[in-house]
Design an enzyme around this catalytic site. Structure first.
Site, PDB file in Angstrom:
ATOM      1  N   GLY A  28       0.811  -1.211   0.000  1.00  0.00           N
ATOM      2  CA  GLY A  28       0.000   0.000   0.000  1.00  0.00           C
ATOM      3  C   GLY A  28       0.846   1.264   0.000  1.00  0.00           C
ATOM      4  O   GLY A  28       2.008   1.241  -0.391  1.00  0.00           O
ATOM      5  N   HIS A  34       4.067   1.966  -7.888  1.00  0.00           N
ATOM      6  CA  HIS A  34       3.045   0.915  -7.750  1.00  0.00           C
ATOM      7  C   HIS A  34       2.057   0.968  -8.922  1.00  0.00           C
ATOM      8  O   HIS A  34       1.679  -0.063  -9.477  1.00  0.00           O
ATOM      9  CB  HIS A  34       2.249   1.117  -6.459  1.00  0.00           C
ATOM     10  N   GLN A  58       7.941  -9.464   7.734  1.00  0.00           N
ATOM     11  CA  GLN A  58       9.130  -9.069   6.975  1.00  0.00           C
ATOM     12  C   GLN A  58       9.823  -7.838   7.547  1.00  0.00           C
ATOM     13  O   GLN A  58      10.806  -7.359   6.992  1.00  0.00           O
ATOM     14  CB  GLN A  58       8.802  -8.889   5.489  1.00  0.00           C
ATOM     15  N   LYS A 146      13.052  -1.837  -8.646  1.00  0.00           N
ATOM     16  CA  LYS A 146      13.549  -1.047  -7.516  1.00  0.00           C
ATOM     17  C   LYS A 146      14.008  -1.966  -6.387  1.00  0.00           C
ATOM     18  O   LYS A 146      15.016  -1.726  -5.728  1.00  0.00           O
ATOM     19  CB  LYS A 146      12.435  -0.104  -7.061  1.00  0.00           C
ATOM     20  N   ASP A 147      13.231  -3.060  -6.162  1.00  0.00           N
ATOM     21  CA  ASP A 147      13.589  -4.057  -5.153  1.00  0.00           C
ATOM     22  C   ASP A 147      14.162  -5.268  -5.902  1.00  0.00           C
ATOM     23  O   ASP A 147      13.535  -6.317  -5.988  1.00  0.00           O
ATOM     24  CB  ASP A 147      12.353  -4.424  -4.331  1.00  0.00           C
ATOM     25  N   SER A 183       7.626   4.385  -0.703  1.00  0.00           N
ATOM     26  CA  SER A 183       6.696   4.812   0.347  1.00  0.00           C
ATOM     27  C   SER A 183       7.480   5.419   1.505  1.00  0.00           C
ATOM     28  O   SER A 183       6.995   6.288   2.218  1.00  0.00           O
ATOM     29  CB  SER A 183       5.882   3.620   0.846  1.00  0.00           C
ATOM     30  N   ARG A 184       8.725   4.968   1.683  1.00  0.00           N
ATOM     31  CA  ARG A 184       9.539   5.450   2.814  1.00  0.00           C
ATOM     32  C   ARG A 184      10.086   6.861   2.580  1.00  0.00           C
ATOM     33  O   ARG A 184      10.585   7.480   3.522  1.00  0.00           O
ATOM     34  CB  ARG A 184      10.681   4.480   3.093  1.00  0.00           C
TER      35      ARG A 184
HETATM   36  P1  AMP Z   1       5.998  -2.156  -1.703  1.00  0.00           P
HETATM   37  O1  AMP Z   1       4.587  -1.720  -1.518  1.00  0.00           O
HETATM   38  O2  AMP Z   1       6.996  -1.090  -1.425  1.00  0.00           O
HETATM   39  O3  AMP Z   1       6.290  -3.469  -1.027  1.00  0.00           O
HETATM   40  O4  AMP Z   1       6.183  -2.443  -3.254  1.00  0.00           O
HETATM   41  C1  AMP Z   1       5.255  -3.170  -4.002  1.00  0.00           C
HETATM   42  C2  AMP Z   1       5.801  -3.355  -5.387  1.00  0.00           C
HETATM   43  O5  AMP Z   1       6.064  -2.077  -5.963  1.00  0.00           O
HETATM   44  C3  AMP Z   1       7.145  -4.107  -5.397  1.00  0.00           C
HETATM   45  O6  AMP Z   1       7.168  -4.988  -6.511  1.00  0.00           O
HETATM   46  C4  AMP Z   1       8.148  -2.999  -5.542  1.00  0.00           C
HETATM   47  O7  AMP Z   1       9.356  -3.405  -6.152  1.00  0.00           O
HETATM   48  C5  AMP Z   1       7.396  -2.044  -6.443  1.00  0.00           C
HETATM   49  N1  AMP Z   1       7.953  -0.681  -6.376  1.00  0.00           N
HETATM   50  C6  AMP Z   1       8.228   0.039  -5.260  1.00  0.00           C
HETATM   51  N2  AMP Z   1       8.769   1.227  -5.607  1.00  0.00           N
HETATM   52  C7  AMP Z   1       8.853   1.242  -6.955  1.00  0.00           C
HETATM   53  C8  AMP Z   1       9.340   2.190  -7.924  1.00  0.00           C
HETATM   54  N3  AMP Z   1       9.847   3.366  -7.559  1.00  0.00           N
HETATM   55  N4  AMP Z   1       9.255   1.871  -9.232  1.00  0.00           N
HETATM   56  C9  AMP Z   1       8.744   0.675  -9.633  1.00  0.00           C
HETATM   57  N5  AMP Z   1       8.260  -0.259  -8.779  1.00  0.00           N
HETATM   58  C10 AMP Z   1       8.328   0.022  -7.456  1.00  0.00           C
END
Ligand code: AMP
Length: 282
Positions: A28, A34, A58, A146-147, A183-184
């Site tokens: 989220g 996202h 996690q 990104k991850d 998000s951070r």
């Molecule tokens: P998260 O909600 O941060 O766990 O991320 C959910 C998904 O969004 C994961 O597959 C992340 O790698 C992807 N994501 C997060 N930040 C980015 C970004 N800046 N660009 C592309 N994908 C992202």
């Protein structure tokens, strides 16, 4: 867009779907990164399912589980606008009922890079992603580059556990100054936000040196570390050059070499990465 809370509601909603399912698992607090994954899922499947779950397992002790940004109403509106058909917002107790004790571990890929300071993180990610895959049963799932380590862990577990799911990578979406969206980033003070650009500056520097012919990973690491040390609010956790498939450290860079870095800016831990040879410049 249908909103499901329980696994039973998710499965009920899925029964009304025809065609292929594209899945975007998230925690989220949506930003453009996202939403770009949701659009990609939309492009290559008939129905898009997005999950929103801040997976407590996690987060290590002392990490930001309680502070992690949450904006369910805003997220639902954004995912609807991005073309999602179903948003699944599971409860922790639904995914981890009393007595829960099973874990999935992608051993080698989980150890280096972020695995050094976050030893339980990737096993928790692999476990929750496995569970989400079993319930959603997607044809395609989209994960952000990104991850990068997470993407490789997921690719490996899909192969190792015989999931019939295509894993698609989504390119890193960045702010106008190049900072990878996260998000951070909302934790950063205005001064920290300015200095957070050091990560992408490190990425740019390493790419430039590689394109100019530098192949010594020792020198690349040193140049990037020294650039970051010029930012007083930044503290490097790691700057690594690894093979992008195995994530094993390399000494001589080639077209498969990934630069990955984790930096604390103030107390916020940020990551970034690039394949040195990739033409796209952040
Ligand atoms: P998260 O909600 O941060 O766990 O991320 C959910 C998904 O969004 C994961 O597959 C992340 O790698 C992807 N994501 C997060 N930040 C980015 C970004 N800046 N660009 C592309 N994908 C992202």
């Amino acid at each position: 867009m249908i909103i499901a809370r329980t696994i039973a509601q998710l499965q009920e909603a899925k029964r009304g779907f025809e065609g292929s399912i594209g899945f975007v698992p998230t925690m989220g607090a949506f930003h453009e990164g996202h939403l770009s994954l949701m659009r990609e899922a939309r492009r290559c499947s008939d129905k898009v399912v997005v999950s929103l779950f801040v997976n407590p397992t996690q987060f290590g002790a002392g990490e930001d589980l309680d502070a992690y940004p949450r904006d369910l109403e805003g997220d639902l509106a954004k995912s609807r606008a991005a073309g999602a058909h179903l948003a699944w917002v599971p409860e922790t107790a639904d995914l981890y009922p009393p007595g829960y004790q099973t874990r999935v571990e992608v051993t080698e890929l989980s150890r280096p890079l972020c695995g050094v300071s976050r030893p339980v993180h990737f096993s928790a990610v692999a476990t929750v992603v496995t569970k989400l895959f079993h319930v959603v049963e997607p044809d395609v799932a989209v994960f952000g580059e990104k991850d990068f380590q997470q993407l490789q862990v997921v690719r490996r577990l899909v192969q190792d556990l015989d999931f019939d799911i295509e894993i698609l990578p989504g390119p890193t979406v960045r702010e106008p100054d190049g900072l990878a969206m996260s998000s951070r980033n909302s934790y950063l003070s205005p001064e920290e936000r300015e200095q957070a650009v050091c990560l992408v500056e490190g990425v740019r520097l390493a790419k430039r040196l590689y394109n100019e012919g530098e192949r010594s990973c020792g020198r690349l690491r040193q140049e990037v570390s020294s650039l970051i040390s010029g930012y007083p609010l930044a503290r490097t956790e790691y700057v690594e050059l690894v093979d992008s498939r195995s994530l094993a450290r390399v000494e001589t860079a080639d077209d498969h070499t990934l630069l990955a870095l984790a930096v604390r800016v103030g107390s916020t831990r940020l990551i970034d990465n690039t394949i040195l040879a990739d033409r796209d410049s952040p």
